[in-house]
Design an enzyme around this catalytic site. Structure first.
Site, PDB file in Angstrom:
ATOM      1  N   ASP A 195      -8.094  -7.307   1.834  1.00 27.98           N
ATOM      2  CA  ASP A 195      -9.100  -6.869   0.849  1.00 27.98           C
ATOM      3  C   ASP A 195      -8.451  -6.364  -0.427  1.00 27.98           C
ATOM      4  O   ASP A 195      -9.145  -6.002  -1.362  1.00 27.98           O
ATOM      5  CB  ASP A 195      -9.998  -5.761   1.430  1.00 27.98           C
ATOM      6  CG  ASP A 195      -9.259  -4.452   1.603  1.00 27.98           C
ATOM      7  OD1 ASP A 195      -8.161  -4.461   2.208  1.00 27.98           O
ATOM      8  OD2 ASP A 195      -9.747  -3.419   1.116  1.00 27.98           O
ATOM      9  N   LYS A 201       3.194  -3.595   3.079  1.00 26.04           N
ATOM     10  CA  LYS A 201       2.729  -4.644   2.162  1.00 26.04           C
ATOM     11  C   LYS A 201       2.750  -4.128   0.742  1.00 26.04           C
ATOM     12  O   LYS A 201       2.355  -2.986   0.547  1.00 26.04           O
ATOM     13  CB  LYS A 201       1.286  -5.038   2.525  1.00 26.04           C
ATOM     14  CG  LYS A 201       1.087  -5.556   3.943  1.00 26.04           C
ATOM     15  CD  LYS A 201      -0.395  -5.627   4.305  1.00 26.04           C
ATOM     16  CE  LYS A 201      -1.007  -4.256   4.491  1.00 26.04           C
ATOM     17  NZ  LYS A 201      -2.418  -4.299   4.970  1.00 26.04           N
ATOM     18  N   ASP A 256      -8.016  -1.905   7.363  1.00 26.31           N
ATOM     19  CA  ASP A 256      -9.078  -1.188   6.661  1.00 26.31           C
ATOM     20  C   ASP A 256      -9.647  -2.058   5.536  1.00 26.31           C
ATOM     21  O   ASP A 256      -8.897  -2.570   4.710  1.00 26.31           O
ATOM     22  CB  ASP A 256      -8.556   0.143   6.122  1.00 26.31           C
ATOM     23  CG  ASP A 256      -9.695   1.090   5.819  1.00 26.31           C
ATOM     24  OD1 ASP A 256     -10.492   1.362   6.722  1.00 26.31           O
ATOM     25  OD2 ASP A 256      -9.809   1.537   4.660  1.00 26.31           O
ATOM     26  N   ASP A 306      -5.212  -7.741   7.603  1.00 22.66           N
ATOM     27  CA  ASP A 306      -5.167  -6.354   7.175  1.00 22.66           C
ATOM     28  C   ASP A 306      -6.275  -5.648   7.952  1.00 22.66           C
ATOM     29  O   ASP A 306      -7.198  -6.310   8.440  1.00 22.66           O
ATOM     30  CB  ASP A 306      -5.417  -6.308   5.660  1.00 22.66           C
ATOM     31  CG  ASP A 306      -5.719  -4.909   5.179  1.00 22.66           C
ATOM     32  OD1 ASP A 306      -4.973  -3.987   5.538  1.00 22.66           O
ATOM     33  OD2 ASP A 306      -6.725  -4.741   4.457  1.00 22.66           O
TER      34      ASP A 306
END
Ligand code: PLP
Ligand code: CA
Length: 306
Positions: free
Chosen positions: A245, A220, A29, A27
């Site tokens: 995250d 996602k 960010d 991922d």
């Protein structure tokens, strides 16, 4: 290999885990960067993983950039990354419309210029990007002029979202044959200092509410993002790691696709969030429990340098 879930990844376990995978999906960010700042050590981690023969991919729900824009951003930050390793929702939405929906016709786009570019790259024309031309003018809302070639409404991040755009989407979606596709459902975009701004999920919810329809979402945790990578690079899901995250998007995607999952604590979710899911015993929430967690992906560095 994960005997119990949500294991702190450290010591020899790091190398053992890395040896058990050939591909790593990151991922973006909150994992490799925060806004415009690389997470310290992240470029070295990615570059060393590649040097060690791993395939690395960048999987982001952010629909505001094309693959090329992401590749440029990654290069500026010191990541060794190619355009075809980037899977953003602007690109993946274009893939979805072209190869899954097999759309014949135009898109009414609530989204960015980047989305327009990715759609056009696969031969799909759009109308709607930018401020609505008749926003603010008093007109007959239910009879706004529509483009008869539009066969799908596509919703991504749109800084020009307005009542008029919402209304236009509803008018198109009154036709039951018109598809409704959303890039992602993230409702909040967290910023530094505990601040946040509304995410695409808010815009998508508005359209779904108005149209009384549920969108097909591409991002996602939908497995489509993984399918895109897997179909282009022939991944073996049993030797693939998803690093994220967020439990409700990244980790759930990994679980949905049968991948190993690693939560990093440089972004949104906490270990306490993961433990709450685990302790709930609810099968739906167990998919949001990662196999492993680290404070930062920089913790992978020693195992890669050795
Ligand atoms: N959507 C938008 C518009 C964003 O700005 C971001 C993060 O910056 C995201 C989604 C989440 O991106 P990621 O999936 O890389 O965490
Ligand atoms: Ca993230």
């Amino acid at each position: 290999m994960a005997v119990s879930k949500c294991t702190r990844l450290n010591g020899p376990l790091i190398k053992q885990m890395l040896d058990s995978v050939d591909s790593v999906l990151f991922d973006c960010d909150g994992v490799i960067w925060r806004g415009d700042q690389a997470i310290p050590g992240a470029p070295d981690v990615i570059n060393l993983l590649k040097k060690n023969g791993k395939k690395v991919f960048f999987v982001t729900n952010n629909s505001t950039k094309t693959r090329k824009m992401y590749a440029d951003k990654l290069a500026l930050m010191g990541f060794n990354a190619a355009e075809d390793e980037v899977f953003g929702t602007a690109y993946c939405s274009a893939m979805y419309l072209k190869h899954v929906s097999r759309l014949q016709g135009k898109v009414y786009l609530i989204g960015s210029n980047a989305m327009r570019q990715e759609l056009e790259k696969v031969g799909i024309q759009q109308t709607g990007v930018g401020p609505d031309p008749i926003s603010g003018v008093q007109i007959d809302w239910a009879n706004v002029p529509l483009d008869p070639e539009v066969k799908a409404v596509v919703v991504g991040f749109d800084e020009h979202f307005s009542y008029m755009k919402l209304n236009r989407a509803l008018q198109y979606l009154n036709n039951p044959d018109c598809l409704l596709v959303g890039t992602n459902t993230d409702t909040r975009l967290p910023l530094e200092g505990g601040k946040a701004v509304p995410g695409t999920g808010c815009i998508l919810k508005a359209v779904e509410t108005a149209a009384q329809r549920q969108a097909q979402t591409v991002g996602k945790p939908n497995h489509f993002m993984y399918d895109c990578v897997a179909s282009q690079f022939g991944l073996d899901r049993t030797r693939c790691l998803m690093v994220g995250d967020r439990l409700d998007t990244d980790i759930l995607l990994g679980s949905n696709c049968g991948l190993k999952t690693l939560l990093t604590l440089t972004g949104v979710s906490t270990v306490a969030d993961a433990e709450a899911h685990q302790e709930s015993g609810c099968p739906k929430r167990l998919g949001m429990v990662p196999d492993y967690y680290v404070e930062s992906i920089a913790e992978l560095l020693p195992a890669l340098q050795g």
